[in-house]
Design an enzyme around this catalytic site. Structure first.
Site, PDB file in Angstrom:
ATOM      1  N   SER A 195      47.935   8.065 -27.929  1.00 56.16           N
ATOM      2  CA  SER A 195      48.711   6.857 -27.683  1.00 56.16           C
ATOM      3  C   SER A 195      47.803   5.630 -27.841  1.00 56.16           C
ATOM      4  O   SER A 195      47.139   5.506 -28.859  1.00 56.16           O
ATOM      5  CB  SER A 195      49.387   6.928 -26.313  1.00 56.16           C
ATOM      6  OG  SER A 195      50.395   5.958 -26.184  1.00 56.16           O
ATOM      7  N   ASP A 235      59.577  10.024 -31.846  1.00 57.94           N
ATOM      8  CA  ASP A 235      58.741   9.068 -31.127  1.00 57.94           C
ATOM      9  C   ASP A 235      59.007   7.682 -31.689  1.00 57.94           C
ATOM     10  O   ASP A 235      58.994   7.504 -32.913  1.00 57.94           O
ATOM     11  CB  ASP A 235      57.266   9.448 -31.324  1.00 57.94           C
ATOM     12  CG  ASP A 235      56.292   8.617 -30.515  1.00 57.94           C
ATOM     13  OD1 ASP A 235      56.685   7.561 -29.976  1.00 57.94           O
ATOM     14  OD2 ASP A 235      55.114   9.012 -30.425  1.00 57.94           O
ATOM     15  N   HIS A 291      56.806  11.675 -28.045  1.00 58.73           N
ATOM     16  CA  HIS A 291      55.541  11.089 -27.614  1.00 58.73           C
ATOM     17  C   HIS A 291      54.995  11.876 -26.420  1.00 58.73           C
ATOM     18  O   HIS A 291      55.745  12.379 -25.594  1.00 58.73           O
ATOM     19  CB  HIS A 291      55.776   9.631 -27.211  1.00 58.73           C
ATOM     20  CG  HIS A 291      54.533   8.830 -27.032  1.00 58.73           C
ATOM     21  ND1 HIS A 291      53.821   8.326 -28.093  1.00 58.73           N
ATOM     22  CD2 HIS A 291      53.865   8.445 -25.912  1.00 58.73           C
ATOM     23  CE1 HIS A 291      52.777   7.658 -27.636  1.00 58.73           C
ATOM     24  NE2 HIS A 291      52.775   7.724 -26.319  1.00 58.73           N
TER      25      HIS A 291
END
EC number: 3.1.1.113
Length: 318
Positions: free
Chosen positions: A165, A261, A291
């Site tokens: 991320s 995502d 995600h």
């Protein structure tokens, strides 16, 4: 492609909790409460590393005198082919949440499966520490690792940088800075796991997957607002690396992207951006997952599959 059924069941539980008012979305919380809830959910989906004798807590001092926590994971068995190799890990969490603890299991699994030490750093979080603190901390952590390499039994010429991320964002920002500056030893590999690469606009995947797929579009925007000091910060390559130039000598890259995502499209765009600059890129889009899937080892098999890809890239490049 439909969602992994086990992941879909987990998301239904999350949505049921929100509908009942038991759980609020992260963007509706104060930062401290968001961190607390993130740590609680992390323990559920990822579990806890189970080899405390192989894990050491250290610290480093940043350029402005702040102390950052560092966690060193030594594998129970080294890979002889990777003698001296190691990786710096930068956790995700939107610059607001996440910690050494939330990513403890993932880092331990990396160390154990790759057979190399993993050094995780707890960079400072927003909104208490805004842009560009996180990227500065990442660079300071790399400098510390290079300077301490001999004492740690590590070869500073056999390093990788890995992150998920916004940790993946920090990883590629760091790799590009090191390639451009040529001051410190640069990584041999950069690994980005569903990174944030462009905070300047909304791409179509934000519309497709911005609600009901774990990472909410409103939460993503909240993260950006918490980290940016002024709106223009979001255009800075240290915030949105897709908007900056890339050094042609930047480390080869592995990028893992989740199909479902909101960050999917910007991840694919950044892979192409790196390729256009002459950087070797291996891009893998993992179908049927959202995600944060790499931390869901207690729920889905794709977490282990992603781990195998990272380990293979480390073996190839280190």
């Amino acid at each position: 492609m439909s969602l992994n059924p086990d992941l879909a069941a987990y998301l239904q539980l999350v949505e049921a909790g929100r509908s009942a008012g038991k759980v609020l979305p992260m963007h509706a919380l104060e930062a401290d409460e968001a961190r607390r809830q993130f740590e609680e959910s992390s323990a559920l989906i990822a579990g806890k590393a189970d080899e405390p004798d192989c894990i050491s807590d250290l610290s480093l001092t940043t350029r402005d005198g702040h102390t950052l926590p560092v966690r060193l994971y030594r594998p129970p068995q080294d890979d002889p082919a990777l003698a001296g190799a190691a990786l710096l890990y930068l956790h995700g969490g939107g610059y607001v949440v996440g910690s050494l603890d939330s990513h403890d299991t993932l880092c331990w699994n990396l160390a154990q499966d790759a057979g190399v030490p993993v050094i995780a750093v707890g960079y400072r979080l927003a909104p208490q520490w805004r842009f560009p603190t996180a990227s500065d901390d990442a660079l300071d952590a790399w400098r510390w690792l290079v300077e301490q390499a001999e004492a740690l039994g590590i070869d500073a010429q056999r390093l990788a940088v890995v992150g998920d991320s916004v940790g993946g964002s920090l990883a590629t920002i760091l790799a590009n800075q090191l390639a451009a500056q040529r001051e410190l030893a640069a990584p041999r590999l950069q690994v980005m796991i569903y990174p944030v690469t462009d905070a300047s606009c909304r791409r179509p995947s934000v519309q497709r997957y911005g609600s009901g797929y774990l990472l909410e579009a409103q939460t993503l925007e909240w993260f950006y607002q918490q980290y940016a000091t002024v709106p223009a910060d979001r255009l800075d390559p240290r915030f949105s690396p897709l908007l900056g130039s890339v050094a042609s000598n930047s480390a080869p890259a592995l990028m893992l992207i989740a199909e479902c995502d909101p960050l999917h499209d910007q991840g694919v765009a950044y892979a192409r951006h790196l390729e256009q600059a002459g950087v070797a890129v291996q891009l893998a889009v993992i179908p049927g997952v959202t995600h944060d899937f790499m931390r869901m080892g207690s729920i889905i098999e794709e977490a282990d599959e992603g781990l195998v890809m990272v380990v293979e890239a480390l073996q190839q490049h280190l």
